[in-house]
Design a protein around this motif. Structure first.
Motif, PDB file in Angstrom:
ATOM      1  N   ARG A  20       0.814  -1.220   0.000  1.00  0.00           N
ATOM      2  CA  ARG A  20       0.000   0.000   0.000  1.00  0.00           C
ATOM      3  C   ARG A  20       0.844   1.265   0.000  1.00  0.00           C
ATOM      4  NH1 ARG A  20      -3.937  -1.406   4.906  1.00  0.00           N
ATOM      5  NH2 ARG A  20      -1.951  -2.333   5.591  1.00  0.00           N
ATOM      6  N   ASN A  21       1.988   1.234   0.662  1.00  0.00           N
ATOM      7  CA  ASN A  21       2.846   2.419   0.716  1.00  0.00           C
ATOM      8  C   ASN A  21       4.099   2.260  -0.151  1.00  0.00           C
ATOM      9  OD1 ASN A  21       1.168   3.667   2.654  1.00  0.00           O
ATOM     10  ND2 ASN A  21       2.146   2.481   4.296  1.00  0.00           N
ATOM     11  N   SER A  22       4.078   1.277  -1.036  1.00  0.00           N
ATOM     12  CA  SER A  22       5.284   0.998  -1.807  1.00  0.00           C
ATOM     13  C   SER A  22       5.436   1.948  -2.988  1.00  0.00           C
ATOM     14  CB  SER A  22       5.286  -0.446  -2.305  1.00  0.00           C
ATOM     15  OG  SER A  22       4.208  -0.656  -3.184  1.00  0.00           O
ATOM     16  N   ASN A  23       6.682   2.237  -3.279  1.00  0.00           N
ATOM     17  CA  ASN A  23       7.060   3.064  -4.414  1.00  0.00           C
ATOM     18  C   ASN A  23       8.210   2.341  -5.104  1.00  0.00           C
ATOM     19  OD1 ASN A  23       8.178   4.918  -6.180  1.00  0.00           O
ATOM     20  ND2 ASN A  23       7.921   6.664  -4.791  1.00  0.00           N
ATOM     21  N   ILE A  24       8.041   1.996  -6.383  1.00  0.00           N
ATOM     22  CA  ILE A  24       9.046   1.184  -7.067  1.00  0.00           C
ATOM     23  C   ILE A  24      10.419   1.838  -7.041  1.00  0.00           C
ATOM     24  CG2 ILE A  24       8.559   2.190  -9.331  1.00  0.00           C
ATOM     25  CD1 ILE A  24       9.419  -1.505  -8.579  1.00  0.00           C
ATOM     26  N   LYS A  25      10.458   3.169  -7.016  1.00  0.00           N
ATOM     27  CA  LYS A  25      11.742   3.861  -6.997  1.00  0.00           C
ATOM     28  C   LYS A  25      12.448   3.708  -5.650  1.00  0.00           C
ATOM     29  CE  LYS A  25      10.484   7.317 -10.469  1.00  0.00           C
ATOM     30  NZ  LYS A  25      10.347   8.762 -10.758  1.00  0.00           N
ATOM     31  N   GLU A  26      11.659   3.514  -4.584  1.00  0.00           N
ATOM     32  CA  GLU A  26      12.240   3.366  -3.255  1.00  0.00           C
ATOM     33  C   GLU A  26      12.251   1.916  -2.774  1.00  0.00           C
ATOM     34  OE1 GLU A  26      13.587   5.826  -1.696  1.00  0.00           O
ATOM     35  OE2 GLU A  26      12.946   7.392  -3.105  1.00  0.00           O
ATOM     36  N   THR A  67      18.857 -16.574 -10.797  1.00  0.00           N
ATOM     37  CA  THR A  67      17.742 -16.025 -10.025  1.00  0.00           C
ATOM     38  C   THR A  67      17.035 -14.912 -10.795  1.00  0.00           C
ATOM     39  OG1 THR A  67      19.148 -14.391  -8.910  1.00  0.00           O
ATOM     40  CG2 THR A  67      18.903 -16.549  -7.858  1.00  0.00           C
ATOM     41  N   GLN A  68      15.781 -14.722 -10.455  1.00  0.00           N
ATOM     42  CA  GLN A  68      14.992 -13.695 -11.144  1.00  0.00           C
ATOM     43  C   GLN A  68      13.797 -13.274 -10.297  1.00  0.00           C
ATOM     44  OE1 GLN A  68      13.361 -15.000 -14.873  1.00  0.00           O
ATOM     45  NE2 GLN A  68      12.328 -13.070 -15.304  1.00  0.00           N
ATOM     46  N   LEU A  69      13.574 -11.962 -10.227  1.00  0.00           N
ATOM     47  CA  LEU A  69      12.358 -11.409  -9.640  1.00  0.00           C
ATOM     48  C   LEU A  69      11.399 -11.057 -10.773  1.00  0.00           C
ATOM     49  CD1 LEU A  69      13.780  -8.948  -6.952  1.00  0.00           C
ATOM     50  CD2 LEU A  69      12.651 -11.127  -6.511  1.00  0.00           C
ATOM     51  N   PHE A  70      10.115 -11.048 -10.457  1.00  0.00           N
ATOM     52  CA  PHE A  70       9.112 -10.647 -11.439  1.00  0.00           C
ATOM     53  C   PHE A  70       8.784  -9.172 -11.181  1.00  0.00           C
ATOM     54  CE2 PHE A  70       8.748 -15.159 -10.603  1.00  0.00           C
ATOM     55  CZ  PHE A  70       8.810 -15.688 -11.886  1.00  0.00           C
ATOM     56  N   LEU A  71       9.502  -8.291 -11.876  1.00  0.00           N
ATOM     57  CA  LEU A  71       9.448  -6.865 -11.568  1.00  0.00           C
ATOM     58  C   LEU A  71       8.050  -6.277 -11.705  1.00  0.00           C
ATOM     59  CD1 LEU A  71      12.800  -5.656 -13.177  1.00  0.00           C
ATOM     60  CD2 LEU A  71      12.346  -6.521 -10.878  1.00  0.00           C
ATOM     61  N   SER A  72       7.290  -6.772 -12.672  1.00  0.00           N
ATOM     62  CA  SER A  72       5.934  -6.255 -12.840  1.00  0.00           C
ATOM     63  C   SER A  72       5.041  -6.595 -11.653  1.00  0.00           C
ATOM     64  CB  SER A  72       5.318  -6.802 -14.127  1.00  0.00           C
ATOM     65  OG  SER A  72       5.225  -8.212 -14.072  1.00  0.00           O
ATOM     66  N   GLU A  73       5.432  -7.618 -10.875  1.00  0.00           N
ATOM     67  CA  GLU A  73       4.651  -8.034  -9.715  1.00  0.00           C
ATOM     68  C   GLU A  73       5.131  -7.365  -8.425  1.00  0.00           C
ATOM     69  OE1 GLU A  73       1.968 -10.118  -9.588  1.00  0.00           O
ATOM     70  OE2 GLU A  73       1.998  -9.989 -11.773  1.00  0.00           O
ATOM     71  N   CYS A  74       6.345  -6.857  -8.447  1.00  0.00           N
ATOM     72  CA  CYS A  74       6.911  -6.286  -7.213  1.00  0.00           C
ATOM     73  C   CYS A  74       6.070  -5.132  -6.686  1.00  0.00           C
ATOM     74  CB  CYS A  74       8.345  -5.827  -7.461  1.00  0.00           C
ATOM     75  SG  CYS A  74       9.504  -7.200  -7.699  1.00  0.00           S
ATOM     76  N   ILE A  75       5.620  -4.258  -7.576  1.00  0.00           N
ATOM     77  CA  ILE A  75       4.842  -3.110  -7.145  1.00  0.00           C
ATOM     78  C   ILE A  75       3.498  -3.541  -6.577  1.00  0.00           C
ATOM     79  CG2 ILE A  75       3.711  -2.710  -9.359  1.00  0.00           C
ATOM     80  CD1 ILE A  75       5.133  -0.051  -6.944  1.00  0.00           C
ATOM     81  N   ARG A  76       3.100  -4.779  -6.861  1.00  0.00           N
ATOM     82  CA  ARG A  76       1.829  -5.310  -6.366  1.00  0.00           C
ATOM     83  C   ARG A  76       1.995  -6.101  -5.082  1.00  0.00           C
ATOM     84  NH1 ARG A  76      -0.210  -7.716 -12.226  1.00  0.00           N
ATOM     85  NH2 ARG A  76      -0.108  -5.739 -13.370  1.00  0.00           N
ATOM     86  N   GLY A  77       3.196  -6.074  -4.530  1.00  0.00           N
ATOM     87  CA  GLY A  77       3.415  -6.768  -3.268  1.00  0.00           C
ATOM     88  C   GLY A  77       3.882  -8.194  -3.412  1.00  0.00           C
ATOM     89  N   ASN A  78       4.467  -8.534  -4.557  1.00  0.00           N
ATOM     90  CA  ASN A  78       4.934  -9.892  -4.797  1.00  0.00           C
ATOM     91  C   ASN A  78       6.432  -9.876  -5.106  1.00  0.00           C
ATOM     92  OD1 ASN A  78       5.353 -12.529  -5.509  1.00  0.00           O
ATOM     93  ND2 ASN A  78       3.946 -12.553  -7.241  1.00  0.00           N
ATOM     94  N   ALA A  79       7.227 -10.316  -4.137  1.00  0.00           N
ATOM     95  CA  ALA A  79       8.677 -10.358  -4.298  1.00  0.00           C
ATOM     96  C   ALA A  79       9.170 -11.797  -4.457  1.00  0.00           C
ATOM     97  CB  ALA A  79       9.364  -9.697  -3.104  1.00  0.00           C
ATOM     98  N   THR A  80       8.328 -12.642  -5.035  1.00  0.00           N
ATOM     99  CA  THR A  80       8.678 -14.050  -5.240  1.00  0.00           C
ATOM    100  C   THR A  80       9.957 -14.171  -6.061  1.00  0.00           C
ATOM    101  OG1 THR A  80       6.401 -14.808  -5.057  1.00  0.00           O
ATOM    102  CG2 THR A  80       7.918 -16.208  -6.308  1.00  0.00           C
ATOM    103  N   LEU A  81      10.847 -15.059  -5.609  1.00  0.00           N
ATOM    104  CA  LEU A  81      12.127 -15.254  -6.290  1.00  0.00           C
ATOM    105  C   LEU A  81      12.116 -16.580  -7.047  1.00  0.00           C
ATOM    106  CD1 LEU A  81      15.123 -14.235  -6.638  1.00  0.00           C
ATOM    107  CD2 LEU A  81      15.687 -15.786  -4.754  1.00  0.00           C
ATOM    108  N   GLN A  82      12.567 -16.533  -8.275  1.00  0.00           N
ATOM    109  CA  GLN A  82      12.700 -17.751  -9.082  1.00  0.00           C
ATOM    110  C   GLN A  82      14.164 -18.181  -9.099  1.00  0.00           C
ATOM    111  OE1 GLN A  82      10.658 -18.770 -13.101  1.00  0.00           O
ATOM    112  NE2 GLN A  82      12.603 -17.845 -13.675  1.00  0.00           N
ATOM    113  N   ILE A  83      14.390 -19.441  -8.770  1.00  0.00           N
ATOM    114  CA  ILE A  83      15.753 -20.013  -8.845  1.00  0.00           C
ATOM    115  C   ILE A  83      15.726 -21.105  -9.908  1.00  0.00           C
ATOM    116  CG2 ILE A  83      17.634 -21.159  -7.626  1.00  0.00           C
ATOM    117  CD1 ILE A  83      16.635 -19.998  -5.050  1.00  0.00           C
TER     118      ILE A  83
END
Length: 207
Positions: free
Chosen positions: A44-50, A85-101
């Motif tokens: 809710r308070n996330s900012n992709i730049k921060e 490893t890889q993060l799904f950047l389009s999902e990060c702003i939605r609160g999903n920091a799932t990591l793929q190995i």
């Protein structure tokens, strides 16, 4: 991809901060396969730049994946995880920091902790995942080997048959063309030497 088993409530102590983790997710993966380590946070308070996301090994503090200033930072990543490893950047702003190995190895087994910092510097969220990497089942390996062997045998048996059909077809086509060419020549000769043609030539030259 991965299998979630159950949740446990524990408290862990890292060298630089005491972290209370509400639950541990248990994930199972297999050698050479790809697995997802889940990490969800309040966006809710996330900012992709921060936004700052860090996956680490709590036992050794080695960095598995580092993301901040809208970029991945492999320069801080442990050597054994680079390129895997890889993060799904389009999902990060939605609160999903799932990591793929990817391309799992047995040494990847162990605990992983996900740290998430949003634009609020005091907002620090964590999530702990336990990964267990296993060897493929012998039955599956045998099945794959049998399937591969069967495929090779089938190709060895079918390929000569198909080639034979192609060769026979081409020979028949060639023979057909030769017969048609010979028939055409014979027809031309018969027309040229026919009595009707001789009579026509005599009338035209004596008229």
């Amino acid at each position: 991809m991965g299998l979630r088993l159950k949740n446990l409530t524990i408290t862990i102590l890292l060298p630089w901060i005491s972290v209370c983790v509400g639950s541990v997710e248990y994930i199972t993966g297999r050698v050479n396969e790809t697995v997802l380590l889940p990490c969800h946070f309040d966006s809710r308070n996330s900012n992709i730049k921060e936004l700052v996301i860090t996956w680490q090994l709590p036992e050794t503090n080695r960095v598995v994946h580092s993301f901040y200033e809208e970029l991945d930072h492999p320069e801080y990543q442990a050597e054994e995880y680079k390129g895997r490893t890889q993060l799904f950047l389009s999902e990060c702003i939605r609160g999903n920091a799932t990591l793929q190995i990817m391309s799992l190895i047995l040494a990847d087994s162990g605990e992983y902790i996900c740290f998430v910092h949003t634009d609020d510097r005091n907002d620090r969220q964590t999530h702990l995942v336990n990964l267990n990497v296993t060897e493929p089942d012998n039955n599956e390996v045998d099945s794959e080997a049998k399937s591969t062997t069967s495929l090779y045998v089938t190709l060895l048996l079918v390929t000569p048959f198909v080639l034979g059909l192609i060769i026979c077809f081409r020979m028949k086509q060639k023979k057909k063309h030769l017969v048609m060419a010979n028939t055409s020549k014979m027809t031309s000769c018969m027309c040229y030497n026919s009595p009707g043609m001789d009579m026509l030539w005599w009338i035209q030259n004596t008229a």
